[in-house]
Design an enzyme around this catalytic site. Structure first.
Site, PDB file in Angstrom:
ATOM      1  N   ASP A   1       0.833  -1.197   0.000  1.00  0.00           N
ATOM      2  CA  ASP A   1       0.000   0.000   0.000  1.00  0.00           C
ATOM      3  C   ASP A   1       0.870   1.251   0.000  1.00  0.00           C
ATOM      4  O   ASP A   1       2.016   1.207  -0.442  1.00  0.00           O
ATOM      5  CB  ASP A   1      -0.940  -0.039   1.217  1.00  0.00           C
TER       6      ASP A   1
ATOM      7  N   HIS B   1      -4.040   6.266   2.810  1.00  0.00           N
ATOM      8  CA  HIS B   1      -4.689   5.064   2.276  1.00  0.00           C
ATOM      9  C   HIS B   1      -4.224   3.803   2.996  1.00  0.00           C
ATOM     10  O   HIS B   1      -5.032   2.976   3.449  1.00  0.00           O
ATOM     11  CB  HIS B   1      -4.384   4.980   0.780  1.00  0.00           C
TER      12      HIS B   1
ATOM     13  N   SER C   1     -10.886  -0.428  -2.269  1.00  0.00           N
ATOM     14  CA  SER C   1      -9.731  -0.439  -1.365  1.00  0.00           C
ATOM     15  C   SER C   1     -10.160  -0.642   0.076  1.00  0.00           C
ATOM     16  O   SER C   1      -9.405  -1.173   0.885  1.00  0.00           O
ATOM     17  CB  SER C   1      -8.962   0.883  -1.468  1.00  0.00           C
TER      18      SER C   1
END
Length: 743
Positions: free
Chosen positions: A142, A207, A533
């Site tokens: 990630d 994220h 996601s």
């Protein structure tokens, strides 16, 4: 992961970085250079021999000195690779060298909680095997991670599991690891500095922190954003350990080179599960870094869970669709965030979004962006409220009505002196965006009400109130979630399953404002995000939860358990049916006891690929040898040559009926002495039969085979029909969707 398994050799995979980055042409003569990934056969070489082999390949091409200077990175752990620089012609030369099995260009990919776990049936009180759960290591590829986040506190956790072979160190803006966050590395093999990021495992995007905390975050009480979504934030497995592999960068995205480096390290480090919320972009399973990396993970007993993509609702948009990948669609939970809008005539409407601002006036003047163009703009441009398109003198102190073309209207309005914005959009009607100024998003129907009022008033006005939380019907598949049919194989249903991915609250980074927009001064420990996601770590967390009860189950067995116990979803609500949600909504608690499983191993997938038309030599990138001879392999019987928990039939002929036979084998993981009876649901125009109609198991781990015959009448192009086969015992329900569509 045991030592002997982690050291099992894989094939040689060399990664060539061609002498230029995208947008930076380094020219040899007139020839621009690019990045390539080159894979070689495996001959059981040790680490030193592999490094020497890397050097030899380039030395044969360029000479010793140039070869030594060209090597950027050696991959010698799980699959072996190196980074170097070549032209297109040099890449072709390398592809013809002895032992080279695959050459494909490096590409860049894009990135694709308080209530969500309760919504899918995994409450905070769920039973656990904490001694095993704390021995599970989840690896994420990630944008990095925030080590100081409360989600990664290590209270009550002992030292990392003995199987852990990874590492962690102090880096820029990165304080290091603990007994919760046990590993953190970064990969930036192109060597280009990213002005918007930091060469460190630290997360500047938010994220990776969000996905990691959703998957395995520690318990945090009273987590919220502006009071919204308040509750106890947690992952599915709060006692599991986390390892982060930063492969995605703020400016350039996620390159194949870095993704493969992440897989290489994660497999060797000893992770049990890999979660990757990154989009693939090819239909070939032998030329996609995520498909290749996940296959090698599968060979070591590691399951890879990946996002299905955010390109819905377009059909055939699903990515990460290899059969050994667990592909996750995004669904919504039973809450949404809305703001009340009061117009100057007293009418009340509402819009979607997260607006944390309380108005300090009863009403504000309201103007359309189309009526406030700057001197350098036009109404056709200013109606979208692009940056610098608005006249500050006309919008100062006012709410501005804008049409959505791209995100950032709230920033443009605020930058021009406006106080807020009402945004018209028919897109993203199920997803709450965070705004940096008073704002909300309305659909066309509500927009017409607002426009009619503005046209009827000489001095229109309005006010937007702070967002509140409301209940809504759920689950449903998010509009953005990518759909099937699978572009990689007409015989394989993808996505596999759906999980919460809309308006998910989880931890965030302190290094970025909530929107990342110019002028935003909002920072928070937590944020609300939407996307596949977000759904991906929900299923990865479920995998970890199931694995804590069944540590010896194969990746395919765990995947089967989760798919066959999923909660069915409605095709009346989601018109794309299984192409939208796969087997249904994930149900973690039921997945612990599936009764029967559909198991597969490495050879099953190779047989499937041969049946799909892949040639033996091309499979060497997966199996490590050109010796695979598809003509000598006996494929699994049946229409799809797989033992998959779902079945899919594509009708090629719109005038004649089609008959397909699917053959399956199930393993009893429930009670001995169980009897399962088949229940068939067949849509109109389709006949489905199963033989035998009853399966008897006298002992555990016993296997039984059956066949399913599907006879479908001809139908017009684009139709999707949903059926199912369910095996029922007195204790278990094992459901497999059957999809028939005209392609």
């Amino acid at each position: 992961m045991s030592k002997d398994r982690s050291m099992r050799p894989l094939q040689l995979c060399f990664l060539f970085l061609l002498p230029v980055l995208i947008g930076h042409a380094l020219v040899n003569g007139d020839e621009q250079k690019k990045y390539y990934i080159v894979c070689l056969e495996n001959h059981g070489l040790d680490f030193e021999s592999k490094v020497q082999a890397h050097f030899n390949v380039l030395s044969n091409l360029r000479g010793d000195l140039d070869a030594r200077d060209s090597i950027v990175h050696n991959y010698i752990k799980s699959f072996n690779a190196f980074a170097a620089k070549l032209s297109d012609d040099e890449a072709k030369t390398v592809s013809s060298m002895e032992g080279v099995v695959s050459v494909f260009p490096n590409r860049y990919h894009k990135l694709h909680t308080t209530k969500s776990w309760d919504f899918v049936g995994l409450p905070i009180t769920a039973r656990r095997k904490l001694n095993i759960e704390s021995n599970i290591i989840v690896g994420l590829l990630d944008t990095g991670i925030t080590p100081g986040s409360e989600s990664f506190r290590d209270e009550g956790l002992g030292p990392p599991p003995a199987k852990w072979k990874g590492s962690c160190a102090h880096f820029a803006n990165f304080s290091g690891c603990n007994n919760k966050l046990i590993g953190a590395r970064y990969f930036k093999l192109d060597g280009n500095p990213d002005p918007a990021d930091i060469l460190s495992p630290v997360d500047v995007e938010g994220h990776g922190t969000h996905t990691a905390s959703t998957l395995a975050g520690s318990l945090i009480h009273n987590a919220n954003l502006y009071g919204l979504a308040n509750g106890t934030a947690r992952g599915a497995v709060p006692s599991a350990r986390v390892a982060m592999y930063k492969v995605c960068w703020a400016s350039s995205g996620c390159s194949d080179m870095d993704i493969l480096a992440g897989f290489d390290a994660a497999i060797a480090d000893g992770v049990d599960i890999i979660s990757i919320s990154i989009g693939g972009d090819t239909t070939s399973y032998v030329a996609d870094s995520i498909a290749i990396g996940s296959f090698h993970a599968m060979k070591k007993g590691i399951i890879t869970v990946a996002s299905a993509g955010n390109d819905g609702p377009g059909m055939g948009s699903v990515v990460n669709h290899a059969p050994w990948i667990f592909t996750v669609a995004a669904s919504g939970i039973d809450r949404e965030f809305r703001s009340k809008v009061v117009l100057g005539n007293g009418q009340i409407v509402s819009g979607l979004g997260i607006n944390g601002f309380t108005p300090d006036r009863k009403l504000y003047p309201l103007i359309s962006g189309a009526k406030a163009p700057s001197k350098r703009s036009t109404p056709d441009y200013s109606r979208f409220c692009f940056e610098n398109s608005l006249d500050p003198a006309k919008v100062k102190g006012k709410l501005v009505y804008c049409e959505l073309a791209m995100w950032g209207a709230d920033s443009a309005v605020k930058g021009s002196g406006g106080v807020g914005t009402v945004i018209q959009s028919e897109q993203f009607s199920d997803t709450a965006q965070i705004f940096m100024a008073p704002a909300t998003m309305v659909n066309l129907t509500i927009a017409q009400t607002i426009l009619s009022y503005m046209q009827s008033s000489r001095s229109p006005s309005a006010v937007i109130y702070k967002s509140q939380e409301f209940k809504r019907q759920a689950p449903f598949v998010a509009s953005f979630s990518s759909r099937g049919p699978n572009p990689g194989s007409e015989h394989l249903l993808k996505p596999d399953i759906a999980a919460p991915g809309v308006d998910i609250l989880a931890s965030y980074t302190p290094l970025k404002s909530l929107t990342g927009l110019k002028g935003d001064t909002q920072f928070s420990k937590y944020t609300i995000m939407s996307g596949t996601s977000m759904s991906c770590p929900h299923v990865a967390g479920t995998v970890a939860y199931v694995k804590s009860f069944h540590p010896n189950w194969s990746p395919a067995a765990i995947k089967s358990a989760i798919m066959t116990t999923a909660t069915p979803m409605s095709s009346r609500v989601n018109h794309d049916a299984e192409f939208a949600y796969g087997a249904g909504q994930v149900n973690p608690s039921k997945a612990l006891n599936p009764g029967l499983i559909y198991d597969m191993d490495e050879m099953t997938y190779i047989q499937f690929l041969c049946r799909e038309g892949y040639k033996g030599p091309s499979l060497a990138v997966l199996v490590g040898s050109k010796s695979v001879n598809c003509s000598s392999l006996i494929p699994l019987p049946g229409a799809d040559a797989l033992n998959y928990p779902t079945m899919q039939l594509s009708l090629k002929n719109t005038k004649k009926a089609t008959v397909a036979v699917f053959r399956r084998r199930v393993t009893n993981v429930g009670r001995a002495g169980s009897v399962y009876n088949a229940t068939i649901v067949a849509p109109s125009g389709v006949e489905i039969t199963v033989k035998p109609t009853s399966l008897t198991f006298s002992s555990a781990v016993q296997r039984r085979s059956f066949k399913v015959v599907v006879r479908a009448k001809a139908m017009s192009y684009g139709n999707i029909l949903s059926g199912s086969l369910t095996w029922r015992s007195s204790r278990y329900v094992v459901r497999s969707p059957i999809v028939i569509y005209s392609s």
